[in-house]
Write a protein that holds these residues in place. Structure first.
Motif, PDB file in Angstrom:
ATOM      1  N   ILE A  59     -51.660 -10.542   2.514  1.00 51.77           N
ATOM      2  CA  ILE A  59     -50.307 -11.073   2.637  1.00 51.77           C
ATOM      3  C   ILE A  59     -49.543 -10.104   3.526  1.00 51.77           C
ATOM      4  N   GLN A  60     -48.354 -10.503   3.919  1.00 55.90           N
ATOM      5  CA  GLN A  60     -47.516  -9.571   4.666  1.00 55.90           C
ATOM      6  C   GLN A  60     -46.150  -9.452   3.996  1.00 55.90           C
ATOM      7  N   SER A  61     -45.578  -8.296   4.147  1.00 58.43           N
ATOM      8  CA  SER A  61     -44.227  -8.056   3.671  1.00 58.43           C
ATOM      9  C   SER A  61     -43.289  -8.278   4.848  1.00 58.43           C
ATOM     10  N   LEU A  62     -42.214  -8.995   4.603  1.00 56.45           N
ATOM     11  CA  LEU A  62     -41.212  -9.190   5.645  1.00 56.45           C
ATOM     12  C   LEU A  62     -40.171  -8.093   5.598  1.00 56.45           C
ATOM     13  N   GLY A  63     -40.364  -7.149   4.695  1.00 58.57           N
ATOM     14  CA  GLY A  63     -39.396  -6.080   4.528  1.00 58.57           C
ATOM     15  C   GLY A  63     -38.274  -6.547   3.617  1.00 58.57           C
ATOM     16  N   SER A  64     -37.213  -5.803   3.636  1.00 51.90           N
ATOM     17  CA  SER A  64     -36.082  -6.078   2.753  1.00 51.90           C
ATOM     18  C   SER A  64     -35.143  -7.098   3.390  1.00 51.90           C
ATOM     19  N   VAL A  65     -34.890  -8.169   2.654  1.00 51.55           N
ATOM     20  CA  VAL A  65     -33.928  -9.184   3.068  1.00 51.55           C
ATOM     21  C   VAL A  65     -32.827  -9.182   2.016  1.00 51.55           C
ATOM     22  N   LYS A  66     -31.643  -8.759   2.411  1.00 49.56           N
ATOM     23  CA  LYS A  66     -30.510  -8.626   1.496  1.00 49.56           C
ATOM     24  C   LYS A  66     -30.880  -7.754   0.292  1.00 49.56           C
ATOM     25  N   GLY A  67     -31.631  -6.677   0.555  1.00 47.91           N
ATOM     26  CA  GLY A  67     -31.962  -5.696  -0.465  1.00 47.91           C
ATOM     27  C   GLY A  67     -33.174  -6.019  -1.325  1.00 47.91           C
ATOM     28  N   VAL A  68     -33.907  -7.092  -1.014  1.00 43.39           N
ATOM     29  CA  VAL A  68     -35.058  -7.498  -1.815  1.00 43.39           C
ATOM     30  C   VAL A  68     -36.253  -7.714  -0.890  1.00 43.39           C
ATOM     31  N   GLU A  69     -37.392  -7.089  -1.248  1.00 41.74           N
ATOM     32  CA  GLU A  69     -38.593  -7.268  -0.430  1.00 41.74           C
ATOM     33  C   GLU A  69     -39.103  -8.693  -0.574  1.00 41.74           C
ATOM     34  N   ARG A  70     -39.417  -9.313   0.578  1.00 40.88           N
ATOM     35  CA  ARG A  70     -39.908 -10.692   0.602  1.00 40.88           C
ATOM     36  C   ARG A  70     -41.317 -10.712   1.177  1.00 40.88           C
ATOM     37  N   ALA A 106     -49.015  -1.354  23.194  1.00 40.60           N
ATOM     38  CA  ALA A 106     -50.058  -0.320  23.164  1.00 40.60           C
ATOM     39  C   ALA A 106     -49.896   0.646  24.330  1.00 40.60           C
ATOM     40  N   VAL A 107     -49.629   0.099  25.512  1.00 42.32           N
ATOM     41  CA  VAL A 107     -49.452   0.947  26.698  1.00 42.32           C
ATOM     42  C   VAL A 107     -48.211   1.828  26.541  1.00 42.32           C
ATOM     43  N   LEU A 108     -47.109   1.234  26.117  1.00 46.39           N
ATOM     44  CA  LEU A 108     -45.857   1.983  26.002  1.00 46.39           C
ATOM     45  C   LEU A 108     -45.875   3.027  24.889  1.00 46.39           C
ATOM     46  N   SER A 109     -46.601   2.740  23.808  1.00 46.29           N
ATOM     47  CA  SER A 109     -46.614   3.666  22.673  1.00 46.29           C
ATOM     48  C   SER A 109     -47.816   4.605  22.686  1.00 46.29           C
ATOM     49  N   HIS A 110     -48.763   4.351  23.594  1.00 43.63           N
ATOM     50  CA  HIS A 110     -50.006   5.124  23.625  1.00 43.63           C
ATOM     51  C   HIS A 110     -50.698   5.086  22.264  1.00 43.63           C
ATOM     52  N   ALA A 111     -50.712   3.889  21.673  1.00 47.09           N
ATOM     53  CA  ALA A 111     -51.278   3.718  20.335  1.00 47.09           C
ATOM     54  C   ALA A 111     -52.122   2.451  20.283  1.00 47.09           C
ATOM     55  N   LYS A 112     -52.921   2.357  19.248  1.00 46.02           N
ATOM     56  CA  LYS A 112     -53.702   1.148  19.007  1.00 46.02           C
ATOM     57  C   LYS A 112     -52.853   0.227  18.118  1.00 46.02           C
ATOM     58  N   ILE A 113     -52.443  -0.894  18.645  1.00 50.22           N
ATOM     59  CA  ILE A 113     -51.598  -1.829  17.915  1.00 50.22           C
ATOM     60  C   ILE A 113     -52.479  -2.683  16.999  1.00 50.22           C
ATOM     61  N   GLN A 114     -52.101  -2.752  15.737  1.00 55.61           N
ATOM     62  CA  GLN A 114     -52.879  -3.524  14.771  1.00 55.61           C
ATOM     63  C   GLN A 114     -52.243  -4.869  14.452  1.00 55.61           C
ATOM     64  N   ALA A 115     -50.935  -4.956  14.535  1.00 55.47           N
ATOM     65  CA  ALA A 115     -50.259  -6.206  14.192  1.00 55.47           C
ATOM     66  C   ALA A 115     -48.867  -6.227  14.794  1.00 55.47           C
ATOM     67  N   CYS A 116     -48.319  -7.408  14.859  1.00 54.08           N
ATOM     68  CA  CYS A 116     -46.961  -7.592  15.370  1.00 54.08           C
ATOM     69  C   CYS A 116     -46.234  -8.567  14.457  1.00 54.08           C
ATOM     70  N   GLN A 117     -45.038  -8.190  14.052  1.00 48.39           N
ATOM     71  CA  GLN A 117     -44.172  -9.098  13.308  1.00 48.39           C
ATOM     72  C   GLN A 117     -42.923  -9.313  14.151  1.00 48.39           C
ATOM     73  N   LEU A 118     -42.626 -10.563  14.413  1.00 47.56           N
ATOM     74  CA  LEU A 118     -41.457 -10.879  15.223  1.00 47.56           C
ATOM     75  C   LEU A 118     -40.491 -11.697  14.370  1.00 47.56           C
ATOM     76  N   SER A 119     -39.291 -11.169  14.190  1.00 43.02           N
ATOM     77  CA  SER A 119     -38.274 -11.837  13.379  1.00 43.02           C
ATOM     78  C   SER A 119     -36.963 -11.858  14.144  1.00 43.02           C
ATOM     79  N   PHE A 120     -36.281 -12.964  14.028  1.00 41.45           N
ATOM     80  CA  PHE A 120     -34.939 -13.106  14.570  1.00 41.45           C
ATOM     81  C   PHE A 120     -33.974 -13.141  13.394  1.00 41.45           C
ATOM     82  N   THR A 121     -32.818 -12.548  13.564  1.00 35.73           N
ATOM     83  CA  THR A 121     -31.792 -12.599  12.530  1.00 35.73           C
ATOM     84  C   THR A 121     -30.555 -13.265  13.093  1.00 35.73           C
TER      85      THR A 121
END
Length: 133
Positions: A59-70, A106-121
């Motif tokens: 599963i994935q966590s969307l992080g905190s939305v109005k103070g509650v993890e979703r 990956a190029v900009l961060s010089h890191a191996k990217i494992q996932a991307c979450q894109l959210s609009f608010t």
């Protein structure tokens, strides 16, 4: 300690609940949704299993939305809209995350990217209509 069958039954019910809703529930919402059919489930069990599923990439966590993890049971790459007024979370399945986004990051961060979450608010239509009145 719980018998193995009960523990796995609860675990499977929690995962199934998440995979069959697009409501992006909190742990408390999952608990409330399962309590009527599983009166012996505890909120702690829900939290422990959500953490396990998140760590295992189920599963994935969307992080905190109005103070509650979703949480989201859909782990396929997709875009979310989060209302900053009411906290509603909606999938934007019509919008696609460009494949080159991960390679650019990956190029900009010089890191191996494992996932991307894109959210609009922003403010959802329902909240915007309430503000007009």
């Amino acid at each position: 300690m719980e018998p193995q069958t009960k523990r796995f039954r609860k675990r499977e019910a929690i995962l199934s609940y998440l995979q069959h809703t697009d409501a992006h529930p909190s742990a408390e919402t999952v608990y409330a949704g399962l309590k009527s059919t599983m009166p012996d489930i505890s909120l702690g069990t829900v939290y422990r299993n959500l953490s396990l599923f998140k760590d295992q990439g189920m599963i994935q966590s969307l992080g905190s939305v109005k103070g509650v993890e979703r949480f989201d049971g859909n782990i396929n790459p997709h875009v979310h809209f989060i209302c900053t007024c009411c906290g509603a979370v909606k999938d934007l399945h019509e919008m696609h995350i460009p494949r080159e986004l991960n390679s650019q990051a990956a190029v900009l961060s010089h890191a191996k990217i494992q996932a991307c979450q894109l959210s609009f608010t922003g403010i959802c239509q329902e909240c915007a209509e309430k503000e007009i009145i």
